[in-house]
Design a protein around this motif. Structure first.
Motif, PDB file in Angstrom:
ATOM      1  N   VAL A  50     -12.406   4.543   9.029  1.00  0.00           N
ATOM      2  CA  VAL A  50     -12.288   5.773   9.808  1.00  0.00           C
ATOM      3  C   VAL A  50     -13.259   5.736  10.989  1.00  0.00           C
ATOM      4  O   VAL A  50     -14.364   5.228  10.882  1.00  0.00           O
ATOM      5  N   ALA A  54      -9.940   3.386  13.454  1.00  0.00           N
ATOM      6  CA  ALA A  54      -8.920   3.832  12.492  1.00  0.00           C
ATOM      7  C   ALA A  54      -7.532   3.302  12.808  1.00  0.00           C
ATOM      8  O   ALA A  54      -6.726   3.090  11.907  1.00  0.00           O
ATOM      9  N   GLN A  66      -5.661   0.238   5.896  1.00  0.00           N
ATOM     10  CA  GLN A  66      -6.485   1.336   6.390  1.00  0.00           C
ATOM     11  C   GLN A  66      -7.329   1.821   5.223  1.00  0.00           C
ATOM     12  O   GLN A  66      -6.840   1.915   4.101  1.00  0.00           O
ATOM     13  N   ALA A  67      -8.606   2.096   5.475  1.00  0.00           N
ATOM     14  CA  ALA A  67      -9.501   2.496   4.382  1.00  0.00           C
ATOM     15  C   ALA A  67     -10.118   3.860   4.650  1.00  0.00           C
ATOM     16  O   ALA A  67     -10.174   4.305   5.798  1.00  0.00           O
ATOM     17  N   SER A  68     -10.619   4.494   3.602  1.00  0.00           N
ATOM     18  CA  SER A  68     -11.303   5.768   3.784  1.00  0.00           C
ATOM     19  C   SER A  68     -12.692   5.510   4.397  1.00  0.00           C
ATOM     20  O   SER A  68     -13.171   4.377   4.442  1.00  0.00           O
ATOM     21  N   HIS A  69     -13.323   6.582   4.839  1.00  0.00           N
ATOM     22  CA  HIS A  69     -14.542   6.482   5.650  1.00  0.00           C
ATOM     23  C   HIS A  69     -15.669   5.758   4.911  1.00  0.00           C
ATOM     24  O   HIS A  69     -16.135   6.226   3.875  1.00  0.00           O
ATOM     25  N   ARG A  71     -15.574   2.950   3.306  1.00  0.00           N
ATOM     26  CA  ARG A  71     -15.218   2.169   2.105  1.00  0.00           C
ATOM     27  C   ARG A  71     -14.539   0.844   2.393  1.00  0.00           C
ATOM     28  O   ARG A  71     -14.082   0.175   1.466  1.00  0.00           O
ATOM     29  N   ALA A  74     -15.468  -2.069   0.185  1.00  0.00           N
ATOM     30  CA  ALA A  74     -14.936  -1.987  -1.185  1.00  0.00           C
ATOM     31  C   ALA A  74     -13.457  -2.362  -1.203  1.00  0.00           C
ATOM     32  O   ALA A  74     -13.008  -3.118  -2.072  1.00  0.00           O
ATOM     33  N   VAL A  75     -12.713  -1.853  -0.230  1.00  0.00           N
ATOM     34  CA  VAL A  75     -11.284  -2.185  -0.143  1.00  0.00           C
ATOM     35  C   VAL A  75     -11.127  -3.691   0.061  1.00  0.00           C
ATOM     36  O   VAL A  75     -10.305  -4.348  -0.597  1.00  0.00           O
ATOM     37  N   ALA A 103     -23.858   2.220   1.098  1.00  0.00           N
ATOM     38  CA  ALA A 103     -23.842   1.635  -0.253  1.00  0.00           C
ATOM     39  C   ALA A 103     -22.862   0.469  -0.301  1.00  0.00           C
ATOM     40  O   ALA A 103     -23.180  -0.604  -0.826  1.00  0.00           O
ATOM     41  N   GLU A 104     -21.684   0.686   0.275  1.00  0.00           N
ATOM     42  CA  GLU A 104     -20.652  -0.356   0.193  1.00  0.00           C
ATOM     43  C   GLU A 104     -21.048  -1.623   0.944  1.00  0.00           C
ATOM     44  O   GLU A 104     -20.806  -2.729   0.477  1.00  0.00           O
TER      45      GLU A 104
ATOM     46  N   GLU B  54     -20.505  -0.722  -7.409  1.00  0.00           N
ATOM     47  CA  GLU B  54     -21.786  -0.052  -7.191  1.00  0.00           C
ATOM     48  C   GLU B  54     -21.689   1.446  -7.416  1.00  0.00           C
ATOM     49  O   GLU B  54     -22.705   2.136  -7.474  1.00  0.00           O
ATOM     50  N   ALA B  58     -16.838   3.358  -4.844  1.00  0.00           N
ATOM     51  CA  ALA B  58     -16.503   1.980  -4.482  1.00  0.00           C
ATOM     52  C   ALA B  58     -15.416   1.446  -5.399  1.00  0.00           C
ATOM     53  O   ALA B  58     -14.469   0.792  -4.954  1.00  0.00           O
ATOM     54  N   ASN B  61     -11.977   2.515  -4.490  1.00  0.00           N
ATOM     55  CA  ASN B  61     -11.547   1.885  -3.238  1.00  0.00           C
ATOM     56  C   ASN B  61     -11.250   0.401  -3.420  1.00  0.00           C
ATOM     57  O   ASN B  61     -10.407  -0.157  -2.727  1.00  0.00           O
ATOM     58  N   MET B  62     -11.929  -0.236  -4.368  1.00  0.00           N
ATOM     59  CA  MET B  62     -11.565  -1.612  -4.731  1.00  0.00           C
ATOM     60  C   MET B  62     -10.172  -1.617  -5.352  1.00  0.00           C
ATOM     61  O   MET B  62      -9.363  -2.516  -5.103  1.00  0.00           O
ATOM     62  N   TYR B  64      -7.827   0.473  -4.632  1.00  0.00           N
ATOM     63  CA  TYR B  64      -6.921   0.651  -3.486  1.00  0.00           C
ATOM     64  C   TYR B  64      -6.634  -0.699  -2.832  1.00  0.00           C
ATOM     65  O   TYR B  64      -5.474  -1.071  -2.622  1.00  0.00           O
ATOM     66  N   GLY B  65      -7.705  -1.444  -2.524  1.00  0.00           N
ATOM     67  CA  GLY B  65      -7.537  -2.737  -1.861  1.00  0.00           C
ATOM     68  C   GLY B  65      -6.746  -3.709  -2.720  1.00  0.00           C
ATOM     69  O   GLY B  65      -5.850  -4.399  -2.235  1.00  0.00           O
ATOM     70  N   TYR B  91      -5.960   8.857  -1.490  1.00  0.00           N
ATOM     71  CA  TYR B  91      -5.593   7.764  -0.561  1.00  0.00           C
ATOM     72  C   TYR B  91      -4.568   6.830  -1.209  1.00  0.00           C
ATOM     73  O   TYR B  91      -3.637   6.371  -0.563  1.00  0.00           O
ATOM     74  N   ILE B 208      -1.055  -1.198   4.906  1.00  0.00           N
ATOM     75  CA  ILE B 208      -1.291  -0.214   3.843  1.00  0.00           C
ATOM     76  C   ILE B 208      -2.031   0.953   4.488  1.00  0.00           C
ATOM     77  O   ILE B 208      -3.125   0.769   5.026  1.00  0.00           O
ATOM     78  N   ASN B 209      -1.474   2.149   4.414  1.00  0.00           N
ATOM     79  CA  ASN B 209      -2.005   3.213   5.255  1.00  0.00           C
ATOM     80  C   ASN B 209      -1.586   4.595   4.745  1.00  0.00           C
ATOM     81  O   ASN B 209      -0.491   4.770   4.221  1.00  0.00           O
TER      82      ASN B 209
END
Lengths: 248, 353
Positions: A50, A54, A66-69, A71, A74-75, A103-104, B54, B58, B61-62, B64-65, B91, B208-209
């Motif tokens: 984000v 974006a 696309q990832a959240s703000h 993250r 992590a994605v 953190a990520e 962590e 996270a 979101n992992m 998600y990926g 998401y 992916i969105n």
């Protein structure tokens, strides 16, 4: 007639939404060129979170998520762990990487995740309209520091490259700028090295790119480049903070 | 195959692996820790990957990926941890990604406690994340039902390209029961031609969105999702109707609370009083029809929950003003006492019989 300059195959034909004079377009071009030159475009997956990044999923000519703000790291971890042969990278701004996503980014470095991060540091929140970022300089005026950022109220700006270089799993850390043709060439070299590191499977690589935000800095594109040289470069020195060779 | 005696959380993990789970991302939280611990030991033996993230944020979101890259993936957590995952779940739903989320519920709000509870009903059925999304939410009452659902959950997620949640109260996670791992009825799953595995120069990029800046595009995206949710309502609604032939009163409860209600029903049978039970096995989709079909003999509905009353709202919607509704709930890790439920039933039936 010979073609001496062409748009990279790593970019689509979609018109960029970036403001005039913004350096995002330059960095997009460099990433795209490196992916093509390393012949990994067709096996790469980019992650755009984000902020001004974006919409990058429309600009890069490869698979994108696309990832959240904050993250994106992590994605990217999820993608890479499912499919280790892919070339996985994130493209993040300073609000994203240095504020909500600290953190990520620290933990992909901590795990030595085999991904590459392109970090755009323009010392401000661009997409949301010019608020203070953790990278905003002392005295810099933003929409949430209207008399200028002070140390007493907000502390000193975060130096992400230096901080990440202290983590063992971050095997390539370099800060570059795209303010001059020479620096653009150096930036491309660093981005290339960060992706080569991923291909070697040695760990996490990040390139911090000092960038401009003429719209929210309220400067012309040319004055923005000068402001970057005069104000950002002294606080955020260019250079390499970590190479894999150091560990060998 | 013969039955094996297993602890709930470990049985869930084993069922997930047998159900085709290959990737697990999670963060420690009581009372579900045996689940990721089992995964860390067993998943690599099955060619999968376990990764301790962590944070819950996270981890989701992992997920998600990984889901976007085509992995059969899950995470597990408990109530406050699920609250942290809600943005990511939104998401995942928004990007049409298949994933399985296990929630071993503990008492809340806030840090709450670590004892069994059912106070996550609203957070799991109403979404904690933003937007008009839904996901099937299974609430098994015993370990056999739990493992049956876990072995099917990944297929359901893939079938609809949607997150699926499986919920057990803390008791389900911690108790031991004999179970048998049975293969679910196979579903015809769509080919994942949308995943990000690199174009290989053979196709246009996959994206992916969940971002749609054009209002009309976002509305169309939401309308397509609604069509999918309508299919889930039609195909995935599950309920057990127990002793519902001619009940004087109908209890409704899910998960382990429903087992206490069955004991209550057995007590009343000794007196010749017939009490029925509607036990939702999915709380979304909610089994509305079971309530419409309540026989004329019933004088009311008693909702029993390990919360201060959350499912009762759905019961009121399903009942639509037809029958009087009573409530008995305990919370914070306190378990409903059959004697209290019996008293409440007698009260609703019009005094001591």
């Amino acid at each position: 007639m010979a073609i001496v300059y062409d748009k990279s195959k790593g970019l689509t034909d979609v018109e960029l939404h970036f403001c005039p004079g913004c350096t995002h377009g330059t960095v997009h071009k460099l990433v795209a060129e490196v992916l093509v030159e390393l012949d990994v475009l067709e096996k790469s997956v980019g992650v755009a979170p984000v902020g001004c990044s974006a919409l990058s999923y429309d600009y890069f000519n490869c698979d994108m998520q696309q990832a959240s703000h904050g993250r994106a790291p992590a994605v990217a971890t999820g993608i890479k762990r499912v499919n280790p042969e892919l070339v996985v990278w994130t493209y993040q701004g300073d609000g994203d990487l240095a504020s909500i996503g600290t953190a990520e980014i620290i933990h992909v470095a901590h795990r030595g995740e085999k991904i590459t991060t392109i970090f755009i540091n323009n010392a401000i929140y661009g997409m949301t309209g010019g608020q203070m970022a953790p990278t905003t300089l002392i005295g810099q005026k933003t929409t949430t520091t209207q008399d200028g950022r002070t140390v007493e109220h907000s502390g000193k700006p975060l130096k992400m490259a230096e901080m990440l270089a202290t983590i063992d799993g971050a095997k390539f850390v370099e800060r570059v700028s795209v303010d001059t043709p020479t620096n653009i060439r150096k930036a491309k070299k660093a981005i290339r090295k960060a992706f080569e590191l991923q291909l070697s499977g040695k760990g996490f690589g990040i390139v911090e790119v000092l960038s401009t935000c003429p719209t929210n800095w309220a400067l012309t594109p040319r004055d923005s480049l000068q402001w970057l040289r005069d104000n950002m470069m002294p606080y955020y020195p260019l250079g390499n903070f970590r190479t894999p060779e150091e560990d060998e | 195959m013969s039955k094996v005696l297993m602890k709930g959380n470990e049985a869930i993990a084993e069922a997930a692996i047998r159900g085709g789970c290959k990737f697990f991302f999670g963060y420690p939280i009581t009372p579900q820790n045996e689940l990721p611990e089992y995964m860390s030991r067993e998943l690599p033996k099955h060619g999968g990957v376990f990764l301790q993230a962590e944070s819950e944020v996270a981890a989701i979101n992992m997920v998600y990926g990984a889901a976007g890259a085509g992995g059969r993936v899950m995470t597990s957590s408990s109530s406050p941890g699920i609250a942290l995952k809600q943005e990511g779940i939104s998401y995942i739903a928004g990007a049409n990604l298949p994933a399985v989320i296990v929630n071993i519920v503990r008492g809340g709000p806030g840090l709450g406690g670590i004892q069994p509870a059912q106070s996550d009903y609203n957070q799991v059925t109403r979404g904690g994340g933003d937007g008009d999304y839904k996901m099937p939410v299974f609430v098994p009452a015993n370990l056999q039902e739990m493992v049956d659902i876990m072995m099917e959950a990944f297929d359901i997620a893939d079938y609809y390209r949607n997150p699926v949640m499986v919920v057990g109260d803390g008791m389900i996670g911690q108790m031991m029961e004999p179970i048998e791992f049975k293969k679910p009825v196979p579903r015809e799953l769509p080919v994942k031609d949308w995943i990000t595995t690199g174009t290989k120069g053979e196709r246009k990029p996959n994206i992916i969105n969940s971002l749609f800046l054009e209002a009309s595009d976002l509305e169309n995206h939401n309308l397509e999702a609604q069509e999918k949710y309508a299919e889930m309502v039609k195909n995935e609604t599950r309920v057990e109707n127990y002793n519902m032939e001619k009940p004087e009163l109908v209890l409704t409860a899910y998960g382990t609370t429903s087992r206490i209600c069955k004991n209550v029903i057995a007590e009343f049978k000794k007196e010749g009083i017939e009490i029925g039970l509607i036990r939702p096995i999915t709380v979304w989709p909610f089994p509305h029809k079971a309530f419409e079909d309540i026989p004329e003999s019933a004088k009311g509905i008693l909702v029993v929950e390990m919360s201060q009353g959350q499912m009762i709202d759905d019961v009121k919607i399903a009942n639509n003003g037809r029958l009087p509704i009573g409530f008995h709930g305990r919370s914070g890790g306190m378990i409903p006492d059959p004697q209290d439920i019996i008293l409440k039933v007698r009260e609703m039936l019009g005094g001591v019989k």
